[in-house]
Design a protein around this motif. Structure first.
Motif, PDB file in Angstrom:
ATOM      1  N   ASP A  24       0.820  -1.217   0.000  1.00 19.06           N
ATOM      2  CA  ASP A  24       0.000   0.000   0.000  1.00 19.06           C
ATOM      3  C   ASP A  24       0.853   1.265   0.000  1.00 19.06           C
ATOM      4  O   ASP A  24       0.360   2.357  -0.318  1.00 19.06           O
ATOM      5  N   ARG A  34       0.946   3.546  -3.225  1.00 18.56           N
ATOM      6  CA  ARG A  34      -0.148   4.427  -3.642  1.00 18.56           C
ATOM      7  C   ARG A  34       0.320   5.881  -3.648  1.00 18.56           C
ATOM      8  O   ARG A  34       0.717   6.421  -2.622  1.00 18.56           O
ATOM      9  N   LEU A  93      -2.625  -3.344  -2.687  1.00 17.41           N
ATOM     10  CA  LEU A  93      -2.362  -2.190  -3.546  1.00 17.41           C
ATOM     11  C   LEU A  93      -3.559  -1.261  -3.631  1.00 17.41           C
ATOM     12  O   LEU A  93      -3.422  -0.039  -3.717  1.00 17.41           O
ATOM     13  N   ALA A 110      -5.657  -1.643  -6.185  1.00 13.77           N
ATOM     14  CA  ALA A 110      -5.849  -1.493  -7.634  1.00 13.77           C
ATOM     15  C   ALA A 110      -5.481  -2.807  -8.309  1.00 13.77           C
ATOM     16  O   ALA A 110      -4.666  -3.580  -7.786  1.00 13.77           O
ATOM     17  N   LEU A 146      -2.291   4.164 -10.087  1.00 14.14           N
ATOM     18  CA  LEU A 146      -2.060   3.985  -8.664  1.00 14.14           C
ATOM     19  C   LEU A 146      -0.861   4.813  -8.196  1.00 14.14           C
ATOM     20  O   LEU A 146      -0.903   5.483  -7.163  1.00 14.14           O
ATOM     21  N   GLY A 162      -1.548   8.430  -7.902  1.00 14.39           N
ATOM     22  CA  GLY A 162      -2.629   8.776  -6.990  1.00 14.39           C
ATOM     23  C   GLY A 162      -3.961   8.995  -7.638  1.00 14.39           C
ATOM     24  O   GLY A 162      -4.855   9.618  -7.056  1.00 14.39           O
TER      25      GLY A 162
END
Length: 491
Positions: A400, A403, A454, A456, A487, A490
């Protein structure tokens, strides 16, 4: 004592070298009724090695001949199959009277084949008795353990180990723990640099005590044999690695995986190694002239990484840090922009300098200008091309952090679309475990967890590689994929 001082004091005189181990001894079927089996000596829990228990005498017949006649007897067709042929024992030895003894595989004259008997009678060969004396030093580790452990433990006897520098690392099952010091001493005796014919350089034997369950991936260990010296110099992928095995993570079983992934990198690449350890991915990649941003949360690993960069002459290509993995992922993009790595063609190792010196001398003779390597170089490398995430127990949980890593808010207001466009997004190589043993189910499980973390879907350049089975119902994979453009910015 500093790492550099410890290294200097430990390895200034010599470095144990790995040579091929001996094959397991087997009594040769061609040796008729001669018994070359290991003496049986079943031990009890807590027993230590008693070398005298493995002495054995094997009586045979020998031919006493003049030195000049040795080859004649050995090579004569009539002697085919009659000469002693067992591992690690010569078929010809010296006699006290200066002559030679050609050893046979028989202990009774009547057992010689008729052609051999006729040949020996014709040559008036002198046949004498000879005793082959075997002892503990003769038998292999497998032979000793098979002859010593309780019969129910013979199958699966732990003769194999992972070698880390001068340390043999065992992972004994519970049923072998009562015999751990016996096993450790046998492993040490049969693999030490002093063992005749065997020079694997083992000086200390350790056993893993528990699972890796701390943030630095370090497991507790106990010494089974040898001194408690954990400072090792390990060679892998043409690189030298110095570290304290009790304080950092190292897994020699991942050697081929390190090589596999590094092989996919190009010299012009820039690698961000999120959980770098002491450098098993980073340093071989740097030797390939890749630029490296290497990170590890363990300060001892971080110090060893810097030391190893110096040992391998790649300090100009390695930028080391000691950060949490997520913080490293979030900051490395900006770090690459602010502190670019030198271009691959500008990096000069010792072999490059020697080649250039030779080229200059040749150029001087021909009165031409220097080679292209001396004529300047383009600007540095500032774009990350690969992220390596070798923390299989939890690497997925760090995804994560990707991101918005390329968004202006994360890189000081910069617009990076000219550097990281859709065709040039970094590749992510993330290691993880799965309980799914079927390939298709394993890939579905891994991909689902990656996309969930993730936030995404992953859609480009996706591949799965089975690294190894780590337990009966647990396998280690590497999933590689291209970081999604939206991703990262953003969107």
């Amino acid at each position: 004592m500093s790492l550099l001082s410890l290294f200097s004091s430990r390895f200034s005189l010599r470095q144990p070298q790995r040579l091929a181990a001996l094959t397991v001894l087997r009594a040769m079927s061609s040796n008729s009724k001669l018994d070359f089996s290991t003496p049986i000596h079943r031990i009890t829990p807590g027993a230590l090695v008693d070398k005298d228990a493995y002495k054995k005498t094997v009586p045979i017949l020998a031919l006493k001949v003049e030195p000049s006649q040795t080859g004649y007897f050995l090579k004569n067709e009539a002697m085919r199959g009659a000469i002693l042929d067992v591992p690690r024992y010569k078929s010809v030895v010296h006699s006290p009277d200066g002559r030679r003894l050609v050893l046979t595989r028989f202990d009774d004259k009547n057992d010689f084949p008729p052609p051999t008997q006729q040949f020996l009678e014709k040559e008036k060969a002198e046949i004498v008795n000879y005793n082959i004396e075997l002892d503990y030093d003769y038998w292999t580790a497998e032979a000793i353990l098979h002859a010593s452990l309780p019969e129910e433990l013979v199958d699966g006897a732990p003769v194999g180990f992972a070698k880390v520098g001068h340390i043999a690392h065992l992972n004994l099952n519970d049923e072998y723990l009562p015999y751990k010091h016996f096993i450790g001493q046998v492993i040490l005796d049969k693999n030490s640099s002093g063992q005749e014919g065997l020079h694997t350089g083992i000086e200390t034997v350790v056993n893993k005590l528990d699972s890796i369950d701390n943030q630095f991936r370090v497991f507790k260990m106990e010494v089974l044999a040898g001194p408690p010296n954990f400072a090792v110099m390990h060679r892998e992928s043409n690189c030298s690695f110095f570290f304290d095995f009790s304080k950092v993570y190292w897994n020699s079983r991942l050697h081929h995986e390190h090589e596999r992934l590094v092989e996919t990198f190009k010299p012009e690449d820039v690698i961000a190694d999120v959980f770098a350890g002491v450098g098993p991915f980073a340093l071989p990649a740097a030797r390939k002239k890749c630029g490296i941003f290497a990170n590890d949360l363990n300060p001892i690993s971080f110090n060893c990484l810097n030391l190893n960069a110096r040992l391998n002459n790649v300090t100009q290509l390695v930028r080391a840090s000691c950060l949490d993995g997520k913080e490293f992922i979030r900051t490395v993009i900006l770090k690459a922009l602010q502190d670019p790595l030198p271009p691959a063609q500008a990096v000069k190792f010792n072999k490059d300098l020697r080649r250039e010196s030779k080229q200059r001398k040749q150029a001087q003779k021909k009165n031409v200008e220097g080679s292209q390597s001396e004529q300047g170089s383009p600007s540095g490398r500032n774009r990350i091309t690969h992220f390596v995430m070798n923390l299989p127990a939890s690497a997925v949980e760090f995804l994560d952090a990707f991101r918005g890593i390329l968004s202006p808010d994360n890189v000081g207001g910069r617009d990076l679309s000219g550097i990281y466009d859709k065709a040039n997004m970094p590749m992510i190589h993330c290691y993880t475990f799965t309980r799914e043993l079927e390939t298709e189910k394993a890939e579905v499980d891994i991909r689902q967890r990656v996309e969930e973390q993730l936030g995404a879907p992953i859609e480009e350049d996706i591949s799965f590689h089975l690294v190894r089975s780590v337990a009966p119902n647990k396998e280690m994979y590497c999933i590689s994929f291209r970081l999604p453009y939206g991703l990262a910015y953003g969107a």
